[in-house]
Enzyme design. Structure first.
Site, PDB file in Angstrom:
ATOM      1  N   GLU A 176       3.895   0.012  10.633  1.00 21.52           N
ATOM      2  CA  GLU A 176       4.587  -0.319   9.425  1.00 21.52           C
ATOM      3  C   GLU A 176       5.529   1.056   9.043  1.00 21.52           C
ATOM      4  O   GLU A 176       6.536   0.888   8.398  1.00 21.52           O
ATOM      5  CB  GLU A 176       3.583  -0.509   8.441  1.00 21.52           C
ATOM      6  CG  GLU A 176       2.954  -1.720   8.130  1.00 21.52           C
ATOM      7  CD  GLU A 176       1.506  -1.817   7.763  1.00 21.52           C
ATOM      8  OE1 GLU A 176       1.170  -1.001   7.001  1.00 21.52           O
ATOM      9  OE2 GLU A 176       0.991  -2.919   8.079  1.00 21.52           O
ATOM     10  N   HIS A 189       2.163   4.069  13.055  1.00 25.97           N
ATOM     11  CA  HIS A 189       1.751   2.923  12.938  1.00 25.97           C
ATOM     12  C   HIS A 189       3.116   1.871  12.669  1.00 25.97           C
ATOM     13  O   HIS A 189       4.079   2.459  12.429  1.00 25.97           O
ATOM     14  CB  HIS A 189       1.248   2.736  11.271  1.00 25.97           C
ATOM     15  CG  HIS A 189       0.445   1.781  10.976  1.00 25.97           C
ATOM     16  ND1 HIS A 189       1.169   0.558  10.603  1.00 25.97           N
ATOM     17  CD2 HIS A 189      -0.861   1.241  11.142  1.00 25.97           C
ATOM     18  CE1 HIS A 189       0.401  -0.501  10.262  1.00 25.97           C
ATOM     19  NE2 HIS A 189      -0.962  -0.075  10.623  1.00 25.97           N
ATOM     20  N   ASN A 200      -7.655   1.743   7.753  1.00 26.47           N
ATOM     21  CA  ASN A 200      -6.545   2.078   7.044  1.00 26.47           C
ATOM     22  C   ASN A 200      -6.305   1.447   5.828  1.00 26.47           C
ATOM     23  O   ASN A 200      -6.126  -0.009   5.577  1.00 26.47           O
ATOM     24  CB  ASN A 200      -5.807   1.742   8.040  1.00 26.47           C
ATOM     25  CG  ASN A 200      -3.997   2.007   7.507  1.00 26.47           C
ATOM     26  OD1 ASN A 200      -3.778   2.582   6.552  1.00 26.47           O
ATOM     27  ND2 ASN A 200      -2.969   1.492   8.024  1.00 26.47           N
ATOM     28  N   GLU A 252      -2.088  -1.788  18.947  1.00 25.78           N
ATOM     29  CA  GLU A 252      -2.013  -2.656  17.716  1.00 25.78           C
ATOM     30  C   GLU A 252      -0.771  -3.828  17.705  1.00 25.78           C
ATOM     31  O   GLU A 252       0.358  -3.231  17.550  1.00 25.78           O
ATOM     32  CB  GLU A 252      -1.923  -2.089  16.372  1.00 25.78           C
ATOM     33  CG  GLU A 252      -3.060  -1.083  15.884  1.00 25.78           C
ATOM     34  CD  GLU A 252      -3.147  -0.857  14.631  1.00 25.78           C
ATOM     35  OE1 GLU A 252      -4.082  -1.166  13.955  1.00 25.78           O
ATOM     36  OE2 GLU A 252      -2.012  -0.423  13.767  1.00 25.78           O
ATOM     37  N   LYS A 294      -3.761   1.793   3.558  1.00 27.83           N
ATOM     38  CA  LYS A 294      -2.500   1.508   3.402  1.00 27.83           C
ATOM     39  C   LYS A 294      -2.236   1.824   2.042  1.00 27.83           C
ATOM     40  O   LYS A 294      -2.893   2.677   1.321  1.00 27.83           O
ATOM     41  CB  LYS A 294      -2.066   0.021   3.682  1.00 27.83           C
ATOM     42  CG  LYS A 294      -2.529  -0.596   5.044  1.00 27.83           C
ATOM     43  CD  LYS A 294      -1.773  -1.687   5.417  1.00 27.83           C
ATOM     44  CE  LYS A 294      -2.564  -2.316   6.818  1.00 27.83           C
ATOM     45  NZ  LYS A 294      -1.665  -3.363   7.242  1.00 27.83           N
ATOM     46  N   SER A 329      -5.973  -7.825  12.553  1.00 31.85           N
ATOM     47  CA  SER A 329      -7.016  -8.751  12.086  1.00 31.85           C
ATOM     48  C   SER A 329      -8.202  -8.679  12.551  1.00 31.85           C
ATOM     49  O   SER A 329      -8.863  -9.599  12.716  1.00 31.85           O
ATOM     50  CB  SER A 329      -6.233 -10.206  12.468  1.00 31.85           C
ATOM     51  OG  SER A 329      -4.926 -10.328  11.733  1.00 31.85           O
ATOM     52  N   GLY A 369      -2.377  -7.655  10.144  1.00 24.02           N
ATOM     53  CA  GLY A 369      -2.473  -8.478   8.694  1.00 24.02           C
ATOM     54  C   GLY A 369      -2.061 -10.035   8.768  1.00 24.02           C
ATOM     55  O   GLY A 369      -1.721 -10.682   7.646  1.00 24.02           O
TER      56      GLY A 369
END
Ligand code: PEP
Length: 254
Positions: free
Chosen positions: A97, A95, A3, A167, A5, A213, A173
């Site tokens: 985010e 996701h 991904n 996730e 992003k 990560s 991240g």
């Protein structure tokens, strides 16, 4: 699966694919590779892959999100029909985010998932808990709620296969990946749930990726965890060499 992003432009996206082809070892058909570039880069990445000499059939491209409607007055949004027309075969749905920064609630995630399936896209449904929920020991009920509402309007018995990505938000991240003790029970839970709600082929027909990560140093250990079928990689997929190194670690285990 990588991904990207909100990263890269046209030239860096195309050169990434060229570099990746040079670096990556043949997976022998065992591992699907999917890149998720920003919307305008989907088609150029598809073209760059088609122009590549090697095992392009295992290398797919997807979108990081889609709107649930087929078309209409939704300025700035992109439909599944549109992303499919430019060569995307996969789409990330839910996701964290999108959920936290763009307000995608469980209902919206469900509508997007339904639309993706109707359009023949392969969805990768992301679920995962925030840190306070894990600290409170409520991560399982949280993820089950996400799953139930995502499939609320979907006939699960009609699904022959499905890809989930677990996730945990606190691992995305942050450089702090989840551990075996955190990942294994959650992947088991998701697989059992899928079996219970009647996915064709039961829990074995679903693939559960881990995301949070993942990097070339921890990939092999994480891939070794029971029930981890692959990865959704963010930061470490941004450079062709580190994405290729993750793939290498996975091939080493196959
Ligand atoms: C992600 O964006 O889905 C992700 C897992 O990111 P990272 O690998 O950077 O934690």
């Amino acid at each position: 699966m990588g991904n990207w992003k909100m990263n890269k432009d046209l030239s860096s996206a195309v050169s990434y694919v060229e570099e990746f082809f040079k670096l990556a070892r043949d997976t022998g058909g065992k591992i699907d590779i999917v890149l998720f570039p920003p919307f305008p880069l989907i088609h150029p990445v598809v073209e760059a892959i088609r122009g590549g000499a090697r095992w392009t059939d295992l290398f797919a491209v997807g979108a990081q999100d889609m709107h649930f409607a087929e078309k209409g007055a939704y300025t700035g949004a992109v439909s599944g029909i549109c992303i499919k027309s430019v060569g995307a075969t996969h789409v990330i749905i839910g996701h964290s985010e999108r959920r936290t920064l763009f307000g995608d609630d469980n209902k919206t995630v469900g509508a997007k998932l339904k639309s993706a399936l109707e359009m023949g896209l392969v969805p990768v449904l992301c679920v995962g808990e925030p840190l306070d929920i894990r600290d409170a020991g409520r991560e399982e009920e949280y993820v089950i709620r996400q799953l139930k509402s995502a499939f609320d309007k979907i006939e699960t018995r009609s699904l022959r296969s499905f890809t989930f990505a677990y996730e945990p938000i606190w691992a995305i991240g942050t450089g702090r990946n989840a551990t075996r003790d955190e990942i294994e029970p959650m992947h088991n839970l998701i697989r059992k749930w899928a079996s219970k709600v009647g996915f064709q082929g039961g829990g074995d027909s679903v693939r559960i990726l881990y995301g949070g990560s993942v990097n070339p140093d921890n990939a092999r250990e994480l891939y070794d965890i029971d029930g981890v079928d692959g990865f959704l990689v963010g930061g470490a997929s941004l450079e062709a060499y580190s994405f290729a190194a993750i793939l290498d670690a996975m091939i080493g285990k196959e």
